[in-house]
Design an enzyme around this catalytic site. Structure first.
Site, PDB file in Angstrom:
ATOM      1  N   LYS A  48       0.886  -1.262  -0.124  1.00  0.00           N
ATOM      2  CA  LYS A  48       0.145   0.067   0.116  1.00  0.00           C
ATOM      3  C   LYS A  48       0.945   1.268  -0.034  1.00  0.00           C
ATOM      4  CE  LYS A  48      -0.324  -0.255   4.909  1.00  0.00           C
ATOM      5  NZ  LYS A  48      -1.388  -0.251   6.212  1.00  0.00           N
ATOM      6  N   TYR A 268      15.615  30.756   7.447  1.00  0.00           N
ATOM      7  CA  TYR A 268      14.518  31.552   7.976  1.00  0.00           C
ATOM      8  C   TYR A 268      14.532  31.351   9.327  1.00  0.00           C
ATOM      9  CZ  TYR A 268      12.628  31.227   3.232  1.00  0.00           C
ATOM     10  OH  TYR A 268      12.433  31.270   1.658  1.00  0.00           O
TER      11      TYR A 268
END
Length: 389
Positions: A48, A268
């Protein structure tokens, strides 16, 4: 070709910021090791979420080549894709039957793991319209309290055989909630509950064990085991050594190496401040590639963050991870040890998948399933030459 050898190959000159290497031989070795451990039981491949982020097609084909014939996915869409790759595979849909979508499952020969009486009724109705039985699994609740037929619904289904008229039950299953902790009492509780359910379906394939469950012992194996994370090299346990071979390697390219003066900040939020002159290298990848922002460092929050391995040394991530870039502090490396174009290991033999997960405050499953599409993906082993998806 192991991930750590990419830097010495012609692939290193490709116009890509980062390389993701998937060792299909290691994947197959993990599958075969589980098959040996669960002797007497079939081993299904859980593929999956794009085979846990590694690519459904190459992974499914490698497992098929190793003898895997039963596969588990989460959704009908995944099942339909897998059917196109492996026409003869047995495919179970672990998330059950989506309301109103039974025709789509039947069209691709998929077997939903029916998890409620409503799902059973919808599958029965389709079988009646088709005038034939339709194969499906039954998923029972034994203690996880997620999906699964439970309580009075389970009692009704077991005591009323006609409730399954038109349903060819080919699998009875449940899912362990704490198999990664071998001594957890829920394991034994679920085992006893599942034994009682299995007794009501003699001759039907029974399945309880996931990756960690396989290691709980033969009594948990039943007829079929369903490993997922263990196939892909992740550690299925809590607080124990990883028994699986690593499958994934991740390397990022150095874009620049620069000097940063004492007192200057990086990235940042000025999250990294240079305490003395520092050398900072910038890697061409970031959270836009699925590399967790939580692996950045932040002096304001006293958060240490992750690290990479380059030129024989570890280098800490310096400041916040941005969408496309990661800064690392390479001051401790000798000057000239790295240069523009070199590759740093972000996952590999020195920085393991599980270390990355721990430092990001998550688990290996999430790290793998977040691997992005911008990496140059390189598949090796399992009878293939080096290929890219």
């Amino acid at each position: 070709m192991p991930a750590q050898d990419i830097a010495s190959s012609a692939l290193a000159s490709a116009p890509a910021g980062a390389f993701l290497t998937i060792d299909l031989d290691a994947l197959v070795a993990n599958y075969l090791a589980i098959r040996e451990l669960a002797k007497g039981s079939e081993v299904a491949g859980v593929v999956k979420a794009r085979a846990y982020g590694l690519g459904l097609a190459p992974v499914a084909r490698a497992l098929w080549g190793a003898g895997c014939r039963t596969f588990c996915v989460a959704t009908a869409g995944e099942g339909a894709t897998l059917r196109g790759l492996l026409p003869d595979a047995t495919i179970y849909i672990l998330s059950g039957l989506i309301a109103g979508a039974a025709d789509a499952y039947e069209a691709h020969g998929l077997r939903p793991c029916l998890s409620s009486l409503a799902e059973v009724e919808e599958w029965r109705a389709l079988a009646k319209r088709r005038g034939r039985s339709l194969s499906a699994g039954l998923q029972f609740e034994t203690g996880l309290n997620r999906l699964g037929i439970a309580g009075r619904e389970a009692e009704r289904l077991i005591s009323t055989p006609e409730a399954l008229s038109g349903v060819d039950v080919t699998l009875v299953m449940s899912h362990l909630g704490c198999a990664d902790e071998a001594d957890h009492p829920l394991n034994r509780h679920q085992l006893e509950r599942f034994r009682a359910i299995r007794a009501a379906f003699p001759g039907v394939t029974a399945s309880l064990a996931n990756s960690a469950g396989v290691h709980l012992g033969a009594e948990y194996h039943f007829d079929l085991v369903r490993p997922g994370i263990a196939l892909y090299g992740g550690n299925p346990f809590t607080g124990r050594a990883n028994p699986c071979r690593p499958v994934v390697g991740l390397q990022g390219r150095i874009l620049d190496v620069r000097e940063v003066a004492s007192g200057e900040t990086v990235g940042y939020g000025a999250a990294f401040e240079a305490k003395g002159p520092r050398r900072i290298a910038v890697i061409a990848m970031g959270y836009g590639d699925g590399f967790f922002r939580a692996l950045g460092s932040d002096r304001q929050r006293s958060h240490v963050g992750g690290r990479v391995h380059i030129a024989g040394h570890y280098a800490p991530i310096a400041g916040r991870i941005s969408m496309d870039l990661i800064s690392i502090d390479v001051t401790e490396l000798s000057e000239g040890a790295i240069k523009r174009g070199d590759l740093a290991e972000l996952i590999g033999p020195h920085v393991t998948l599980d270390e990355v997960a721990t430092r990001a405050g998550t688990i290996g499953y999430e790290v793998l399933t977040n691997l992005g599409d911008r990496y140059k993906r390189i598949y090796t082993g399992a009878g293939c030459s080096t290929t890219e998806s």
